[in-house]
Design an enzyme around this catalytic site. Sequence first.
Site, PDB file in Angstrom:
ATOM      1  N   ASP A 102       0.836  -1.419   0.141  1.00  0.00           N
ATOM      2  CA  ASP A 102      -0.065  -0.067  -0.072  1.00  0.00           C
ATOM      3  C   ASP A 102       0.647   1.367  -0.041  1.00  0.00           C
ATOM      4  O   ASP A 102       0.312   2.377  -0.327  1.00  0.00           O
ATOM      5  CB  ASP A 102      -1.003  -0.055   1.309  1.00  0.00           C
ATOM      6  CG  ASP A 102      -0.243  -0.359   2.586  1.00  0.00           C
ATOM      7  OD1 ASP A 102       1.018   0.082   2.746  1.00  0.00           O
ATOM      8  OD2 ASP A 102      -1.008  -0.869   3.453  1.00  0.00           O
ATOM      9  N   CYS A 112       3.251  -5.809 -17.437  1.00  0.00           N
ATOM     10  CA  CYS A 112       2.677  -6.754 -18.491  1.00  0.00           C
ATOM     11  C   CYS A 112       3.525  -7.854 -18.391  1.00  0.00           C
ATOM     12  O   CYS A 112       4.744  -7.867 -18.761  1.00  0.00           O
ATOM     13  CB  CYS A 112       2.619  -5.890 -19.938  1.00  0.00           C
ATOM     14  SG  CYS A 112       2.293  -7.182 -21.047  1.00  0.00           S
ATOM     15  N   HIS A 140       6.527  -7.699  -1.089  1.00  0.00           N
ATOM     16  CA  HIS A 140       5.626  -8.346  -2.050  1.00  0.00           C
ATOM     17  C   HIS A 140       5.372  -7.310  -3.082  1.00  0.00           C
ATOM     18  O   HIS A 140       4.273  -7.303  -3.636  1.00  0.00           O
ATOM     19  CB  HIS A 140       4.487  -8.738  -1.224  1.00  0.00           C
ATOM     20  CG  HIS A 140       4.670 -10.025  -0.379  1.00  0.00           C
ATOM     21  ND1 HIS A 140       3.644 -10.285   0.511  1.00  0.00           N
ATOM     22  CD2 HIS A 140       5.600 -11.028  -0.399  1.00  0.00           C
ATOM     23  CE1 HIS A 140       4.266 -11.537   1.130  1.00  0.00           C
ATOM     24  NE2 HIS A 140       4.965 -11.941   0.391  1.00  0.00           N
ATOM     25  N   GLY A 200       2.107  -6.770  13.159  1.00  0.00           N
ATOM     26  CA  GLY A 200       0.919  -7.018  12.321  1.00  0.00           C
ATOM     27  C   GLY A 200       0.826  -8.103  11.432  1.00  0.00           C
ATOM     28  O   GLY A 200       0.313  -7.676  10.226  1.00  0.00           O
ATOM     29  N   CYS A 217       5.094  -8.550 -22.442  1.00  0.00           N
ATOM     30  CA  CYS A 217       6.083  -7.702 -22.865  1.00  0.00           C
ATOM     31  C   CYS A 217       6.934  -7.137 -21.931  1.00  0.00           C
ATOM     32  O   CYS A 217       8.131  -6.624 -21.885  1.00  0.00           O
ATOM     33  CB  CYS A 217       5.612  -6.996 -23.772  1.00  0.00           C
ATOM     34  SG  CYS A 217       4.992  -5.544 -23.178  1.00  0.00           S
ATOM     35  N   ALA A 276      -1.263  -1.735  16.700  1.00  0.00           N
ATOM     36  CA  ALA A 276       0.125  -1.357  16.487  1.00  0.00           C
ATOM     37  C   ALA A 276       0.189  -0.026  16.869  1.00  0.00           C
ATOM     38  O   ALA A 276       1.171   0.556  17.642  1.00  0.00           O
ATOM     39  CB  ALA A 276       0.273  -1.494  15.184  1.00  0.00           C
ATOM     40  N   CYS A 298      -2.066  -3.187 -21.705  1.00  0.00           N
ATOM     41  CA  CYS A 298      -0.842  -2.819 -22.139  1.00  0.00           C
ATOM     42  C   CYS A 298      -1.058  -2.416 -23.514  1.00  0.00           C
ATOM     43  O   CYS A 298      -2.014  -2.577 -24.228  1.00  0.00           O
ATOM     44  CB  CYS A 298       0.065  -4.071 -22.034  1.00  0.00           C
ATOM     45  SG  CYS A 298       1.733  -3.944 -22.594  1.00  0.00           S
ATOM     46  N   GLU A 346      -3.004 -10.533  18.892  1.00  0.00           N
ATOM     47  CA  GLU A 346      -3.089 -11.874  18.924  1.00  0.00           C
ATOM     48  C   GLU A 346      -1.882 -12.613  18.728  1.00  0.00           C
ATOM     49  O   GLU A 346      -0.867 -12.179  18.292  1.00  0.00           O
ATOM     50  CB  GLU A 346      -4.193 -12.638  17.687  1.00  0.00           C
ATOM     51  CG  GLU A 346      -5.421 -11.804  17.242  1.00  0.00           C
ATOM     52  CD  GLU A 346      -6.457 -12.209  18.466  1.00  0.00           C
ATOM     53  OE1 GLU A 346      -6.161 -13.244  19.140  1.00  0.00           O
ATOM     54  OE2 GLU A 346      -7.160 -11.267  18.522  1.00  0.00           O
ATOM     55  N   CYS A 360       0.644  -3.520 -25.943  1.00  0.00           N
ATOM     56  CA  CYS A 360       0.417  -4.878 -26.648  1.00  0.00           C
ATOM     57  C   CYS A 360      -0.798  -5.428 -26.642  1.00  0.00           C
ATOM     58  O   CYS A 360      -0.861  -6.772 -27.245  1.00  0.00           O
ATOM     59  CB  CYS A 360       1.594  -5.605 -26.108  1.00  0.00           C
ATOM     60  SG  CYS A 360       1.323  -6.578 -24.610  1.00  0.00           S
TER      61      CYS A 360
HETATM   62  P1  OAD Z   1      -2.848 -11.282   7.943  1.00  0.00           P
HETATM   63  O1  OAD Z   1      -3.995 -11.206   7.585  1.00  0.00           O
HETATM   64  O2  OAD Z   1      -2.488 -12.950   7.669  1.00  0.00           O
HETATM   65  O3  OAD Z   1      -2.339 -11.131   9.360  1.00  0.00           O
HETATM   66  C1  OAD Z   1      -2.810  -9.926   9.963  1.00  0.00           C
HETATM   67  C2  OAD Z   1      -2.159  -9.881  11.399  1.00  0.00           C
HETATM   68  O4  OAD Z   1      -2.494  -8.514  11.733  1.00  0.00           O
HETATM   69  C3  OAD Z   1      -2.809 -10.696  12.409  1.00  0.00           C
HETATM   70  O5  OAD Z   1      -1.990 -11.395  12.983  1.00  0.00           O
HETATM   71  C4  OAD Z   1      -3.741  -9.893  13.362  1.00  0.00           C
HETATM   72  O6  OAD Z   1      -3.838 -10.312  14.524  1.00  0.00           O
HETATM   73  C5  OAD Z   1      -2.973  -8.678  13.236  1.00  0.00           C
HETATM   74  N1  OAD Z   1      -3.549  -7.466  13.375  1.00  0.00           N
HETATM   75  C6  OAD Z   1      -4.887  -7.135  13.054  1.00  0.00           C
HETATM   76  N2  OAD Z   1      -5.238  -5.557  13.348  1.00  0.00           N
HETATM   77  C7  OAD Z   1      -3.900  -5.308  13.891  1.00  0.00           C
HETATM   78  C8  OAD Z   1      -3.624  -3.923  14.486  1.00  0.00           C
HETATM   79  N3  OAD Z   1      -4.326  -2.997  14.497  1.00  0.00           N
HETATM   80  N4  OAD Z   1      -2.232  -3.910  14.844  1.00  0.00           N
HETATM   81  C9  OAD Z   1      -1.511  -4.780  14.929  1.00  0.00           C
HETATM   82  N5  OAD Z   1      -1.759  -6.024  14.366  1.00  0.00           N
HETATM   83  C10 OAD Z   1      -2.974  -6.359  14.041  1.00  0.00           C
HETATM   84  O7  OAD Z   1      -1.713 -10.377   7.095  1.00  0.00           O
HETATM   85  P2  OAD Z   1      -0.280 -10.602   6.851  1.00  0.00           P
HETATM   86  O8  OAD Z   1       0.454 -11.516   7.897  1.00  0.00           O
HETATM   87  O9  OAD Z   1       0.434  -9.495   6.384  1.00  0.00           O
HETATM   88  O10 OAD Z   1       0.487 -12.146   0.435  1.00  0.00           O
HETATM   89  O11 OAD Z   1      -0.203 -11.756   5.409  1.00  0.00           O
HETATM   90  C11 OAD Z   1       1.004 -11.900   4.619  1.00  0.00           C
HETATM   91  C12 OAD Z   1       0.692 -12.100   3.348  1.00  0.00           C
HETATM   92  O12 OAD Z   1      -0.476 -12.918   3.057  1.00  0.00           O
HETATM   93  C13 OAD Z   1       0.157 -10.725   2.235  1.00  0.00           C
HETATM   94  O13 OAD Z   1       1.258 -10.191   2.326  1.00  0.00           O
HETATM   95  C14 OAD Z   1      -0.541 -11.537   1.155  1.00  0.00           C
HETATM   96  C15 OAD Z   1      -1.234 -12.499   1.843  1.00  0.00           C
HETATM   97  O14 OAD Z   1      -1.704 -13.719   1.319  1.00  0.00           O
HETATM   98  C16 OAD Z   1       0.230 -12.364  -0.901  1.00  0.00           C
HETATM   99  O15 OAD Z   1      -0.551 -12.209  -1.242  1.00  0.00           O
HETATM  100  C17 OAD Z   1       1.610 -12.743  -1.455  1.00  0.00           C
END
Ligand code: OAD
Length: 261
Positions: free
Chosen positions: A108, A131, A123, A191, A134, A236, A152, A219, A154
């Site tokens: 983001d 694309c 990520h 997070g 190409c 956070a 694209c 958590e 193309c």
């Molecule tokens: P998750 O959705 O798996 O985990 C989010 C974590 O944030 C959980 O452990 C929550 O408890 C915690 N959480 C929620 N609200 C919070 C807050 N306000 N402050 C702190 N923690 C909080 O997300 P990611 O671990 O980032 O990748 O997921 C990893 C990857 O899985 C992503 O980058 C994406 C996804 O599939 C791809 O798409 C390749």
Amino acid sequence: MRTDGSNPIREAARILAERRNAVALTGAGISVESGIPSFRGAQGMWAKYDPAEYATLHAFVLSPRKVWEMLSEMVSVCGGAEPNAAHQGMAALEKMGVLRAVITQNVDGLHQAAGSRRVIEYHGNMETLVCISCWKRYPTRKRWTPGTVPLCDCGEILKPDVVLFGEPIPWLAQEQAEEEARTCGVLVVIGTSAQVSPACDIPRIAKESGAVVIEINPEPTSLTATVTDIHLPGIASEVLRRLIDELSLADETFPSIPSGH
Ligand code: OAD
């Protein structure tokens, strides 16, 4: 590492102040307070979109228009989001000389928007479209409008420059992230559920290289009982605010800490 457990925030601040070479690993949880849903859990993206159907390279190649139903939502939500107090707290820690880099799984751009200067996007990001035929790249805002599927020159359908399941991590980001993990004194994990490989290896690499692992998450995760030295439960922004307050008490030599942090 052993801590007495009586005041984990103070203990974490003491270690950060002493070592001053911390790196952070962030995940979707840090952007939840900016209105961006996380992936897992009842309100997460994967409750609405099955990742096998919407988030793999295979799915994109097979039915890019379908995958763009999910991508459109992500581009819109990310494009309209502002950094929250947790992103600002991370930028403040960098200015204070406590934190030297952020490795983020998020796409983001909110760490950069908050002022963090060294951000490793593990990520990829939503700002660019690529694309996969190409390899031409375009700024997303110039090529995509809501309700459309970006093309694209193309003729192929463009993909955001983010890592879908089945795609490799961008080479430089992976190299830099592993180097940061191997050489940091403290890894602050914020997070992330740490369920996605290879990002979930970063805390283990840091730990095996001698770093103290501090985890901020409301958590417990798979890291909490195995890799984490200090778990700071809570959202956070709140935990970082308390941590920064403690840091300023622990060490009066820190340069001015921005008000509110
Ligand atoms: P998750 O959705 O798996 O985990 C989010 C974590 O944030 C959980 O452990 C929550 O408890 C915690 N959480 C929620 N609200 C919070 C807050 N306000 N402050 C702190 N923690 C909080 O997300 P990611 O671990 O980032 O990748 O997921 C990893 C990857 O899985 C992503 O980058 C994406 C996804 O599939 C791809 O798409 C390749």
